[in-house]
Design a protein around this motif. Structure first.
Motif, short mmCIF file in Angstrom:
data_model
loop_
_atom_site.label_atom_id
_atom_site.label_comp_id
_atom_site.label_asym_id
_atom_site.label_seq_id
_atom_site.Cartn_x
_atom_site.Cartn_y
_atom_site.Cartn_z
N LEU A 23 0.83 -1.20 0.00
CA LEU A 23 0.00 0.00 0.00
C LEU A 23 0.87 1.25 0.00
O LEU A 23 0.59 2.20 -0.74
CB LEU A 23 -0.94 0.00 1.21
CG LEU A 23 -1.85 1.21 1.36
CD1 LEU A 23 -2.81 1.32 0.18
CD2 LEU A 23 -2.63 1.12 2.66
N ALA A 24 1.91 1.26 0.80
CA ALA A 24 2.82 2.41 0.85
C ALA A 24 3.46 2.63 -0.51
O ALA A 24 3.56 3.77 -0.99
CB ALA A 24 3.87 2.20 1.92
N GLY A 25 3.91 1.58 -1.15
CA GLY A 25 4.50 1.69 -2.47
C GLY A 25 3.50 2.16 -3.51
O GLY A 25 3.82 2.95 -4.40
N SER A 26 2.29 1.70 -3.40
CA SER A 26 1.24 2.10 -4.33
C SER A 26 0.89 3.57 -4.16
O SER A 26 0.56 4.25 -5.13
CB SER A 26 0.01 1.22 -4.12
OG SER A 26 -1.00 1.54 -5.03
N ARG A 27 0.96 4.06 -2.93
CA ARG A 27 0.70 5.49 -2.69
C ARG A 27 1.80 6.36 -3.28
O ARG A 27 1.54 7.43 -3.80
CB ARG A 27 0.56 5.76 -1.20
CG ARG A 27 -0.77 5.34 -0.65
CD ARG A 27 -0.95 5.77 0.78
NE ARG A 27 -2.27 5.40 1.26
CZ ARG A 27 -2.52 5.06 2.51
NH1 ARG A 27 -1.55 5.07 3.41
NH2 ARG A 27 -3.75 4.72 2.87
N GLU A 28 3.05 5.90 -3.17
CA GLU A 28 4.16 6.67 -3.73
C GLU A 28 4.10 6.72 -5.25
O GLU A 28 4.41 7.73 -5.85
CB GLU A 28 5.50 6.04 -3.30
CG GLU A 28 5.83 6.28 -1.86
CD GLU A 28 7.15 5.63 -1.44
OE1 GLU A 28 7.91 5.18 -2.34
OE2 GLU A 28 7.40 5.58 -0.23
N GLN A 29 3.74 5.62 -5.85
CA GLN A 29 3.67 5.53 -7.30
C GLN A 29 2.21 5.27 -7.69
O GLN A 29 1.81 4.15 -7.96
CB GLN A 29 4.56 4.40 -7.79
CG GLN A 29 4.68 4.31 -9.28
CD GLN A 29 5.64 3.22 -9.70
OE1 GLN A 29 6.10 2.44 -8.87
NE2 GLN A 29 5.95 3.16 -10.97
N ALA A 30 1.43 6.30 -7.68
CA ALA A 30 -0.02 6.19 -7.87
C ALA A 30 -0.39 6.04 -9.34
O ALA A 30 -1.06 6.88 -9.93
CB ALA A 30 -0.71 7.38 -7.25
N ASP A 31 0.06 4.94 -9.96
CA ASP A 31 -0.28 4.67 -11.36
C ASP A 31 -1.70 4.16 -11.50
O ASP A 31 -2.45 4.57 -12.38
CB ASP A 31 0.67 3.64 -11.97
CG ASP A 31 2.09 4.16 -12.09
OD1 ASP A 31 2.27 5.38 -12.05
OD2 ASP A 31 3.00 3.33 -12.21
N ASP A 32 -2.06 3.24 -10.61
CA ASP A 32 -3.35 2.57 -10.71
C ASP A 32 -4.19 2.89 -9.48
O ASP A 32 -3.95 2.36 -8.40
CB ASP A 32 -3.12 1.06 -10.84
CG ASP A 32 -4.38 0.30 -11.16
OD1 ASP A 32 -5.43 0.95 -11.41
OD2 ASP A 32 -4.33 -0.94 -11.17
N GLU A 33 -5.16 3.74 -9.65
CA GLU A 33 -6.03 4.15 -8.54
C GLU A 33 -6.88 2.99 -8.03
O GLU A 33 -7.16 2.89 -6.84
CB GLU A 33 -6.94 5.30 -9.00
CG GLU A 33 -7.69 5.97 -7.88
CD GLU A 33 -6.79 6.73 -6.91
OE1 GLU A 33 -7.13 6.77 -5.72
OE2 GLU A 33 -5.77 7.27 -7.34
N ALA A 34 -7.25 2.08 -8.93
CA ALA A 34 -8.06 0.92 -8.53
C ALA A 34 -7.28 -0.01 -7.60
O ALA A 34 -7.84 -0.54 -6.65
CB ALA A 34 -8.55 0.17 -9.76
N GLU A 35 -5.99 -0.18 -7.88
CA GLU A 35 -5.17 -1.04 -7.03
C GLU A 35 -5.04 -0.43 -5.64
O GLU A 35 -5.12 -1.14 -4.63
CB GLU A 35 -3.78 -1.23 -7.63
CG GLU A 35 -2.89 -2.11 -6.78
CD GLU A 35 -1.47 -2.20 -7.29
OE1 GLU A 35 -0.75 -3.09 -6.82
OE2 GLU A 35 -1.07 -1.37 -8.13
N LEU A 36 -4.85 0.87 -5.57
CA LEU A 36 -4.74 1.57 -4.30
C LEU A 36 -6.02 1.38 -3.48
O LEU A 36 -5.96 1.02 -2.30
CB LEU A 36 -4.48 3.06 -4.53
CG LEU A 36 -4.34 3.94 -3.31
CD1 LEU A 36 -3.14 3.54 -2.48
CD2 LEU A 36 -4.22 5.39 -3.72
N GLN A 37 -7.16 1.55 -4.10
CA GLN A 37 -8.44 1.39 -3.41
C GLN A 37 -8.65 -0.05 -2.97
O GLN A 37 -9.12 -0.31 -1.86
CB GLN A 37 -9.59 1.84 -4.33
CG GLN A 37 -10.93 1.88 -3.65
CD GLN A 37 -10.97 2.90 -2.53
OE1 GLN A 37 -10.41 3.98 -2.64
NE2 GLN A 37 -11.62 2.56 -1.44
N GLN A 38 -8.26 -1.01 -3.83
CA GLN A 38 -8.42 -2.43 -3.50
C GLN A 38 -7.56 -2.81 -2.30
O GLN A 38 -8.00 -3.52 -1.40
CB GLN A 38 -8.07 -3.28 -4.73
CG GLN A 38 -8.36 -4.74 -4.59
CD GLN A 38 -7.14 -5.55 -4.17
OE1 GLN A 38 -6.00 -5.12 -4.33
NE2 GLN A 38 -7.38 -6.70 -3.61
N LEU A 39 -6.32 -2.32 -2.26
CA LEU A 39 -5.44 -2.61 -1.13
C LEU A 39 -5.98 -2.01 0.15
O LEU A 39 -5.97 -2.65 1.20
CB LEU A 39 -4.03 -2.07 -1.41
CG LEU A 39 -3.20 -2.84 -2.43
CD1 LEU A 39 -1.93 -2.07 -2.77
CD2 LEU A 39 -2.86 -4.22 -1.93
#
Length: 57
Positions: A23-39
């Protein structure tokens, strides 16, 4: 807490340990908003289940 609940709590904690850095990595590299929400949703549901198991002691 019975053996089955304790085992489930252990599994939840292990999953949370792997999901939080993702989740932390996904927040830093916010390429896919759906992945961030899913996590975020998965972490929230696991935390709620862990709290429910702890409350049943």
């Amino acid at each position: 807490m019975d053996k089955k609940a304790k085992k489930r709590l252990d599994v939840i904690n292990k999953k949370l340990q792997t999901l939080r850095p993702r989740l932390a990595g996904s927040r830093e590299q916010a390429d896919d908003e759906a992945e961030l929400q899913q996590l975020e949703n998965e972490i929230n549901s696991l935390q709620a289940e862990a709290a429910e198991l702890k409350a049943k002691k």
